[in-house]
Scaffold this motif. Structure first.
Motif, PDB file in Angstrom:
ATOM      1  N   TRP A 164       0.825  -1.202   0.000  1.00  0.00           N
ATOM      2  CA  TRP A 164       0.000   0.000   0.000  1.00  0.00           C
ATOM      3  C   TRP A 164       0.866   1.262   0.000  1.00  0.00           C
ATOM      4  CZ3 TRP A 164      -0.590   4.222   3.224  1.00  0.00           C
ATOM      5  CH2 TRP A 164      -1.714   5.016   3.001  1.00  0.00           C
ATOM      6  N   TYR A 165       1.962   1.239   0.755  1.00  0.00           N
ATOM      7  CA  TYR A 165       2.794   2.428   0.874  1.00  0.00           C
ATOM      8  C   TYR A 165       3.526   2.783  -0.419  1.00  0.00           C
ATOM      9  CZ  TYR A 165       2.023   2.632   5.904  1.00  0.00           C
ATOM     10  OH  TYR A 165       1.443   2.762   7.140  1.00  0.00           O
ATOM     11  N   ARG A 166       3.689   1.852  -1.306  1.00  0.00           N
ATOM     12  CA  ARG A 166       4.386   2.158  -2.559  1.00  0.00           C
ATOM     13  C   ARG A 166       3.439   2.308  -3.739  1.00  0.00           C
ATOM     14  NH1 ARG A 166       4.962  -2.334  -5.778  1.00  0.00           N
ATOM     15  NH2 ARG A 166       4.729  -4.386  -4.784  1.00  0.00           N
ATOM     16  N   GLN A 167       2.127   2.216  -3.494  1.00  0.00           N
ATOM     17  CA  GLN A 167       1.165   2.382  -4.572  1.00  0.00           C
ATOM     18  C   GLN A 167       0.876   3.856  -4.821  1.00  0.00           C
ATOM     19  OE1 GLN A 167      -2.222   0.021  -3.314  1.00  0.00           O
ATOM     20  NE2 GLN A 167      -1.699  -1.616  -4.723  1.00  0.00           N
ATOM     21  N   PRO A 168       0.677   4.244  -6.066  1.00  0.00           N
ATOM     22  CA  PRO A 168       0.271   5.626  -6.351  1.00  0.00           C
ATOM     23  C   PRO A 168      -1.178   5.850  -5.922  1.00  0.00           C
ATOM     24  CG  PRO A 168       0.260   4.326  -8.365  1.00  0.00           C
ATOM     25  CD  PRO A 168       0.834   3.437  -7.289  1.00  0.00           C
ATOM     26  N   ALA A 169      -1.525   7.092  -5.675  1.00  0.00           N
ATOM     27  CA  ALA A 169      -2.891   7.419  -5.279  1.00  0.00           C
ATOM     28  C   ALA A 169      -3.859   7.006  -6.386  1.00  0.00           C
ATOM     29  CB  ALA A 169      -3.009   8.910  -4.995  1.00  0.00           C
ATOM     30  N   GLY A 170      -5.031   6.552  -5.982  1.00  0.00           N
ATOM     31  CA  GLY A 170      -6.035   6.112  -6.951  1.00  0.00           C
ATOM     32  C   GLY A 170      -6.930   5.050  -6.361  1.00  0.00           C
ATOM     33  N   TRP A 171      -7.824   4.531  -7.224  1.00  0.00           N
ATOM     34  CA  TRP A 171      -8.787   3.533  -6.757  1.00  0.00           C
ATOM     35  C   TRP A 171      -8.121   2.258  -6.268  1.00  0.00           C
ATOM     36  CZ3 TRP A 171     -13.490   4.029  -5.190  1.00  0.00           C
ATOM     37  CH2 TRP A 171     -14.268   5.089  -5.656  1.00  0.00           C
ATOM     38  N   ASN A 172      -7.049   1.881  -6.910  1.00  0.00           N
ATOM     39  CA  ASN A 172      -6.365   0.660  -6.486  1.00  0.00           C
ATOM     40  C   ASN A 172      -5.856   0.779  -5.050  1.00  0.00           C
ATOM     41  OD1 ASN A 172      -5.415  -1.979  -6.980  1.00  0.00           O
ATOM     42  ND2 ASN A 172      -3.351  -1.195  -7.397  1.00  0.00           N
ATOM     43  N   ARG A 289      22.308  -7.841   3.782  1.00  0.00           N
ATOM     44  CA  ARG A 289      23.140  -6.674   3.500  1.00  0.00           C
ATOM     45  C   ARG A 289      22.704  -5.972   2.211  1.00  0.00           C
ATOM     46  NH1 ARG A 289      25.808  -3.973   6.780  1.00  0.00           N
ATOM     47  NH2 ARG A 289      27.450  -3.519   5.267  1.00  0.00           N
ATOM     48  N   ARG A 290      22.304  -6.763   1.215  1.00  0.00           N
ATOM     49  CA  ARG A 290      21.908  -6.156  -0.063  1.00  0.00           C
ATOM     50  C   ARG A 290      20.597  -5.390   0.057  1.00  0.00           C
ATOM     51  NH1 ARG A 290      23.578 -11.214  -2.322  1.00  0.00           N
ATOM     52  NH2 ARG A 290      21.409 -11.832  -2.651  1.00  0.00           N
ATOM     53  N   ILE A 291      19.623  -5.968   0.783  1.00  0.00           N
ATOM     54  CA  ILE A 291      18.303  -5.322   0.824  1.00  0.00           C
ATOM     55  C   ILE A 291      18.262  -4.149   1.797  1.00  0.00           C
ATOM     56  CG2 ILE A 291      17.131  -7.441   0.153  1.00  0.00           C
ATOM     57  CD1 ILE A 291      16.294  -7.844   3.030  1.00  0.00           C
ATOM     58  N   THR A 292      19.369  -3.887   2.515  1.00  0.00           N
ATOM     59  CA  THR A 292      19.418  -2.726   3.399  1.00  0.00           C
ATOM     60  C   THR A 292      20.313  -1.620   2.846  1.00  0.00           C
ATOM     61  OG1 THR A 292      21.210  -3.770   4.676  1.00  0.00           O
ATOM     62  CG2 THR A 292      18.955  -4.072   5.492  1.00  0.00           C
ATOM     63  N   ARG A 293      20.807  -1.792   1.618  1.00  0.00           N
ATOM     64  CA  ARG A 293      21.595  -0.723   1.010  1.00  0.00           C
ATOM     65  C   ARG A 293      20.722   0.516   0.821  1.00  0.00           C
ATOM     66  NH1 ARG A 293      23.847  -4.692  -3.197  1.00  0.00           N
ATOM     67  NH2 ARG A 293      22.033  -3.900  -4.356  1.00  0.00           N
ATOM     68  N   PRO A 294      21.300   1.697   0.837  1.00  0.00           N
ATOM     69  CA  PRO A 294      20.492   2.929   0.710  1.00  0.00           C
ATOM     70  C   PRO A 294      19.626   2.981  -0.537  1.00  0.00           C
ATOM     71  CG  PRO A 294      22.721   3.456   1.419  1.00  0.00           C
ATOM     72  CD  PRO A 294      22.722   1.992   1.083  1.00  0.00           C
ATOM     73  N   ASP A 295      20.065   2.315  -1.622  1.00  0.00           N
ATOM     74  CA  ASP A 295      19.293   2.362  -2.859  1.00  0.00           C
ATOM     75  C   ASP A 295      18.302   1.206  -2.981  1.00  0.00           C
ATOM     76  OD1 ASP A 295      21.315   0.493  -3.015  1.00  0.00           O
ATOM     77  OD2 ASP A 295      21.601   0.741  -5.189  1.00  0.00           O
ATOM     78  N   ALA A 296      18.198   0.358  -1.966  1.00  0.00           N
ATOM     79  CA  ALA A 296      17.267  -0.776  -2.005  1.00  0.00           C
ATOM     80  C   ALA A 296      15.828  -0.279  -1.836  1.00  0.00           C
ATOM     81  CB  ALA A 296      17.610  -1.776  -0.911  1.00  0.00           C
ATOM     82  N   PRO A 297      14.840  -1.011  -2.393  1.00  0.00           N
ATOM     83  CA  PRO A 297      13.445  -0.549  -2.355  1.00  0.00           C
ATOM     84  C   PRO A 297      12.910  -0.292  -0.955  1.00  0.00           C
ATOM     85  CG  PRO A 297      13.694  -2.358  -3.918  1.00  0.00           C
ATOM     86  CD  PRO A 297      14.990  -2.235  -3.192  1.00  0.00           C
ATOM     87  N   TYR A 298      13.283  -1.140   0.019  1.00  0.00           N
ATOM     88  CA  TYR A 298      12.740  -0.991   1.370  1.00  0.00           C
ATOM     89  C   TYR A 298      13.829  -0.660   2.390  1.00  0.00           C
ATOM     90  CZ  TYR A 298       8.101  -2.634   0.083  1.00  0.00           C
ATOM     91  OH  TYR A 298       6.849  -2.752  -0.469  1.00  0.00           O
ATOM     92  N   ALA A 299      14.826   0.098   1.962  1.00  0.00           N
ATOM     93  CA  ALA A 299      15.910   0.458   2.869  1.00  0.00           C
ATOM     94  C   ALA A 299      15.384   1.191   4.100  1.00  0.00           C
ATOM     95  CB  ALA A 299      16.941   1.320   2.139  1.00  0.00           C
ATOM     96  N   ARG A 300      14.394   2.070   3.918  1.00  0.00           N
ATOM     97  CA  ARG A 300      13.848   2.839   5.047  1.00  0.00           C
ATOM     98  C   ARG A 300      13.115   1.942   6.035  1.00  0.00           C
ATOM     99  NH1 ARG A 300      10.467   7.891   3.165  1.00  0.00           N
ATOM    100  NH2 ARG A 300      10.400   8.073   5.447  1.00  0.00           N
TER     101      ARG A 300
END
Length: 481
Positions: A164-172, A289-300
């Motif tokens: 949900w957090y990565r979806q654009p605003a809209g009906w979906n 280590r890979r999924i926590t890199r700053p450029d990873a999709p869910y680093a935050r």
């Protein structure tokens, strides 16, 4: 060349472990039958009084589990589809695998499809390896509805929330809110174990967002409100007071809290030794280590205070145990421990991933592990640990003993013959005991006392005045009068 060789070994091992756990479950599904415990009672009530009156009867007279009640009162017996029970274990296995893959795929976005698939397979293997009750996880319909189904829904909900957090605003995105709310409603309405887990998890996430990130998250607030309303619907049921009233040892708050943490410590200690989660954690470390890199999709997502997260993780696990001690004054049942291990495992790898984030020179252990890769020595240690874990796994031993030893086939044959006899016309039907009771398939049988609840449910469903289990008869030989 070395990395390619060890990588292939790791991949082949992951596939083998998945098949080792999955194949016997799917094969045993073909030998499954409805249990005398609850399955016939739910069916008889629904057939006799109707689907919705049956819900009302159980909600007011026994339990407030409104969603799992709907599932069990629509089991295949209600539709006269006896062999439908052979599909239920396969569906439960498939649903759990699907939920795990959905969550793993979301967490490991950016990783290859093969990595996500193999990670799911290893997670599934770990869960099956540590099951304290195979039958209550995949074969007994009443337990599946109350424990396995909400576990699947909770795992899937976590993936939906992340999506949900990565979806654009809209009906979906709006429809995703509705779907997430339904998953909360259904999971909480299936059983108290997942109720405690999910309510605390949502409150913790919303609280962290508010206190540490200074954000009042409308999505999380809405889900918390749905969870609170769902909890109220479950606990307000008059049937809950009736069911809990028979437990004189319940209600000791401080003692129950201490016992919960003590039981958790003993359980985790056993899991760390008896399962290969520690060496598998070393193999997972490069991925973490890979999924926590700053450029990873869910680093935050992984940028959390590791100490605080660890404390919350321990507290939520202890809270899953707490209702057992507080409600009945006893350690959790095997079916509760099944659920506990699932979320112990998922939480373990999530917390490990958060700890894998590079935290500078003050974390020498983290710095040392940051260089860990899939090396041959690590694979050798993992292999030895895996062999030992499989050899001492009660669940794996049960699955293969029942399947390859012939007990499942004998049980299936005799239960099918009993079903044929039960369809005959007779006021009182005397049945012989089944000659084998495979633990991965069997929970309870009817009793010699015709007034026992299991006997009354089956006799009502098959329109007999009474059914009696007579040990003097040969297997599957009826005596009518």
């Amino acid at each position: 060349m070395k990395e390619t060789f060890t990588g292939r070994i790791a991949d082949a091992t992951a596939v083998f472990l998945f098949l080792l756990a999955c194949i016997p479950l799917l094969c045993l599904s073909f030998f499954n039958h409805p249990s005398a415990a609850d399955d016939y009672c739910f069916a008889d009530t629904a057939v006799r009084y109707g689907f919705w009156p049956a819900q009302n009867y159980y909600y007011n007279g026994w339990t407030g589990r409104y969603f799992s009640n709907m599932l069990v009162h629509a089991n295949p017996l209600v539709w006269g589809w006896y062999n439908g029970f052979k599909l239920i274990p396969a569906l439960a296995v498939t649903a759990l695998l699907s939920a795990l893959f959905t969550l793993v795929s979301e967490l490991l976005r950016g990783e290859s499809f093969k990595t996500r698939l193999l990670s799911t397979g290893v997670l599934f293997f770990l869960i099956v390896l540590a099951l304290q009750s195979v039958v209550e996880a995949f074969f007994w319909t009443a337990a599946i509805a109350t424990y396995t189904v909400p576990t699947v829904l909770t795992i899937y909900l976590l993936a939906v929330m992340m999506r949900w957090y990565r979806q654009p605003a809209g009906w979906n995105k709006r429809l995703t809110v509705v779907w997430a709310a339904f998953l909360v409603f259904a999971s909480i309405g299936s059983g108290e174990t997942n109720l405690v887990l999910l309510l605390l998890l949502l409150l913790t996430i919303a609280g962290y967002r508010l206190v540490f990130q200074r954000t009042l998250d409308p999505f999380l607030v809405f889900l918390v409100v749905v969870a609170l309303v769902s909890t109220w619907l479950l606990f307000r049921a008059p049937g809950n007071a009736i069911r809990m009233g028979g437990n004189p040892q319940s209600g000791e708050l401080v003692k129950s809290m201490g016992a919960s943490f003590g039981w958790l410590a003993r359980s985790v200690g056993g899991w760390l030794i008896k399962t290969p989660i520690l060496p598998l954690s070393l193999l997972f470390w490069p991925i973490a280590r890979r999924i926590t890199r700053p450029d990873a999709p869910y680093a935050r997502l992984f940028a959390l205070p590791p100490v605080l997260l660890t404390l919350v993780y321990i507290g939520i696990l202890a809270a899953i145990i707490f209702p057992s001690y507080y409600g009945i004054g006893l350690p959790p049942f095997a079916r509760t421990m099944n659920v506990l291990f699932v979320f112990f495992t998922l939480g373990w790898f999530f917390v490990l991933t958060v700890w894998s984030v590079n935290r500078g020179p003050r974390a020498p252990v983290m710095a040392f592990l940051s260089g860990t890769s899939i090396s041959l020595p690590v694979l050798v240690v993992t292999g030895i640990w895996l062999v030992g874990s499989i050899a001492f796994s009660k669940s794996v031993k049960q699955l293969y003993t029942d399947l390859l030893g012939g007990n499942a086939a004998t049980y299936d044959r005799e239960m099918s013959e009993r079903h044929r006899l039960l369809q005959s016309s007779a006021d009182t039907l005397r049945l012989a005991p089944i000659s084998v009771y495979p633990p991965s398939l069997f929970v309870e049988d009817i009793r010699p006392e015709r007034t026992h609840w299991w006997n009354r449910c089956q006799s009502g469903y098959y329109n007999h005045k009474a059914i009696v289990l007579d040990s003097t008869l040969l297997v599957a030989t009826p005596a009518k009068r």
